[in-house]
Scaffold this motif. Structure first.
Motif, short mmCIF file in Angstrom:
data_model
loop_
_atom_site.label_atom_id
_atom_site.label_comp_id
_atom_site.label_asym_id
_atom_site.label_seq_id
_atom_site.Cartn_x
_atom_site.Cartn_y
_atom_site.Cartn_z
N MET A 156 2.54 1.47 -3.51
CA MET A 156 1.56 1.81 -4.54
C MET A 156 1.08 3.25 -4.40
SD MET A 156 -0.64 -1.73 -4.72
CE MET A 156 -1.92 -1.05 -5.79
N LYS A 199 -1.34 -6.52 -5.77
CA LYS A 199 -0.51 -6.96 -4.64
C LYS A 199 -0.17 -8.44 -4.76
CE LYS A 199 -2.82 -3.65 -1.61
NZ LYS A 199 -3.80 -3.53 -0.50
N LEU A 238 -0.82 -0.78 -12.90
CA LEU A 238 -1.63 0.40 -12.62
C LEU A 238 -2.28 0.92 -13.90
CD1 LEU A 238 0.61 2.28 -10.02
CD2 LEU A 238 -1.60 1.17 -9.59
N GLU A 278 1.27 6.07 -7.26
CA GLU A 278 0.06 6.71 -7.78
C GLU A 278 0.17 8.23 -7.65
OE1 GLU A 278 -3.41 3.38 -6.99
OE2 GLU A 278 -2.54 4.43 -5.28
N ARG A 281 -6.89 -3.63 -6.65
CA ARG A 281 -5.62 -3.40 -5.95
C ARG A 281 -5.09 -4.71 -5.37
NH1 ARG A 281 -4.61 1.94 -5.19
NH2 ARG A 281 -3.21 1.65 -3.41
N GLU A 305 0.84 -1.21 0.00
CA GLU A 305 0.00 0.00 0.00
C GLU A 305 0.87 1.25 0.00
OE1 GLU A 305 -2.99 1.12 -0.37
OE2 GLU A 305 -3.84 -0.86 -0.77
#
Length: 504
Positions: free
Chosen positions: A247, A291, A273, A251, A287, A244
């Motif tokens: 990512m 992962k 992505l 992002e 998501r 998380e």
């Protein structure tokens, strides 16, 4: 009297219904003696592939086992491997899930997904985009840099007469390459994300390869008798937090700077992505899919590569004549003015033969494990739908029926003029040697592995002499896990060769 008649009729009716519903009995392969409830679990030691080899030696090349409440079959010959994994590829295109696998991978792992549209799409994305020739070419400077960083570390240690834990260094090398290709992060002592990624890889491959009684005995499913649940939940929480964080950073960068590079050269996170944000994408992903996919590649590419490099170095240290012959080949083909490069490895057949011999004795993953999705008949025996199949490639590589002096480390067997000659490939076409599996579910990372492994081994041979404290041969004992690594870490005292082309 009427009461007795009624009871008799009920009893006879119950028997009739019981036998009429009974499934036809399967003709199963030979099997060792079993016990109630646990079945054949008492025959297994901590190294399951070795236990299977012992059982196959006694009961035959195809055996049936009941591991708790799970029906399993073990195949132990190239002929059976071909019959099961090639001729019946679709019937065995599923993989067994465990409680640890399902929890850690969000239940959506590509490596364990059923054969279908999602699996096909991700296989294409990974083999064409991430691991395609163009993208691998783009990341060549990255791989070269990581090798040179390893050489720099070893040279400094050698000049200071210090020992080096090669198990850690080789894992760091493999981890740095895949982390940068996947997420653009690199291990360093001060980078907490990369350090955590490195630690998680080892923990995941370890728990995925361990035996959890809750996966095999149905009434133990909700009992955490071995503490597995606590471990895999902790791994999942840590991994989720790490991804998380990574990512979210990516992002935010994409919002500021755009979606990254066009065409080739993107890391896997950017590619995924792009798919996540594409409303017209062929397959919709979440998501959690991203992962799970990154975890798939971590475990598939890091530990297996590092373990193979370590086993190679162990066998070279144990076989001085082999390492000397490898040096002679490198000195003739490359010389001592420059380092071996990836483009050189096709011209180093003995280095290639060394890698194949390591794959034979120490396959990266010792067994191909599949789950049947339909009833199959093999050699007159029935394999029911839902059964777990173990193809013991570790055992096949040590079978004297197929290999002369199978416990001897002898790369010459793969050279032209050897008993097998150099045509024996590792791409899943020859079933005596299946380091990357075969068929639809073969490892998509074969091209990357075969670019990286030979050049790393060649440069270690080219630049250093390898010394260890042990006066005898290094032991080749294994420890449990998905990859069957060496039981103890490899600690060496490297010394720089006089004509080494690498200078700090």
């Amino acid at each position: 009297m009427n009461f007795l008649v009624i009871i008799s009729l009920v009893f006879l009716t119950s028997l009739f219904l019981l036998f009429s519903k009974r499934k036809p009995k399967h003709r199963l392969p030979p099997s060792p003696p079993s016990l109630p409830i646990i079945g054949h679990l008492h025959h297994l030691g901590p190294l399951i592939h070795q236990s299977f080899k012992s059982l196959s030696t006694r009961y035959g090349p195809l055996i049936h086992l009941r591991l708790g409440s799970v029906t399993c079959f073990v195949a132990d010959t190239p002929e059976l491997a071909q019959e099961l994994l090639q001729k019946n590829d679709l019937a065995f295109s599923y993989r067994k899930h465990t409680l640890a696998i399902d929890h850690i991978t969000y239940g959506v792992a590509f490596a364990f997904a059923p054969y279908g549209p999602y699996w096909k799409y991700i296989k294409k994305l990974s083999t064409v985009e991430l691991l395609g020739s163009q993208n691998l070419g783009h990341f060549l400077p990255l791989r070269t840099h990581e090798i040179q960083e390893l050489l720099r570390t070893l040279t400094v240690k050698a000049k200071q007469n210090e020992s080096v834990n090669m198990t850690d260094e080789l894992l760091k090398l493999a981890n740095n390459v895949i982390c940068q290709m996947m997420m653009g992060i690199r291990y360093s002592a001060t980078d907490s994300e990369a350090v955590e990624a490195k630690n998680l890889v080892r923990e995941v491959t370890k728990i995925f390869g361990e035996f959890n009684v809750s996966d095999f005995i149905w009434f133990c499913k909700r009992l955490d008798l071995q503490g597995f649940e606590k471990r895999y939940k902790d791994i999942h929480i840590r991994y989720d937090a790490l991804l998380e964080k990574v990512m979210s950073k990516r992002e935010e960068m994409r919002r500021r700077e755009g979606k990254g590079k066009d065409g080739k050269g993107k890391d896997f996170l950017d590619l995924l992505l792009d798919v996540l944000e594409d409303e017209k994408a062929e397959i919709k992903i979440t998501r959690n899919h991203i992962k799970a996919l990154i975890l798939d590649f971590f475990t598939a590419a890091t530990e297996t590569t590092a373990v193979t490099m370590e086993w190679t170095l162990v066998e070279l240290i144990n076989n001085p004549k082999v390492i000397e012959k490898a040096r002679q080949e490198i000195d003739v083909v490359i010389g001592n003015k420059r380092l071996v490069e990836e483009s050189d490895t096709p011209n180093l057949p003995y280095i290639q033969a060394i890698i194949k011999e390591v794959f034979r004795l120490h396959p990266p993953i010792p067994m191909v494990i599949r789950k049947s999705n339909e009833n199959v008949t093999i050699k007159g025996y029935d394999i029911p739908v839902g059964s777990i199949l173990f193809v013991n490639i570790w055992s096949i590589g040590r079978n004297s029926k197929y290999w002369e002096s199978p416990l001897e480390f002898n790369p010459d067997r793969f050279l032209e003029g050897g008993a097998l000659k150099g045509s024996l490939d590792i791409k899943g076409h020859n079933f005596t040697l299946l380091p990357f599996g075969t068929g639809r579910r073969s490892c998509p990372g074969i091209n990357m592995a075969m670019r990286q492994l030979p050049v790393v081994i060649a440069t270690l041979v080219q630049c250093f002499e390898w010394n260890v404290k042990e006066k005898r041969r290094l032991n080749v004992d294994e420890r449990g896990g998905l990859t069957a690594p060496r039981a103890t870490d490899l600690v060496c005292f490297p010394s720089v060769r006089k004509n080494s082309p690498f200078k700090v």
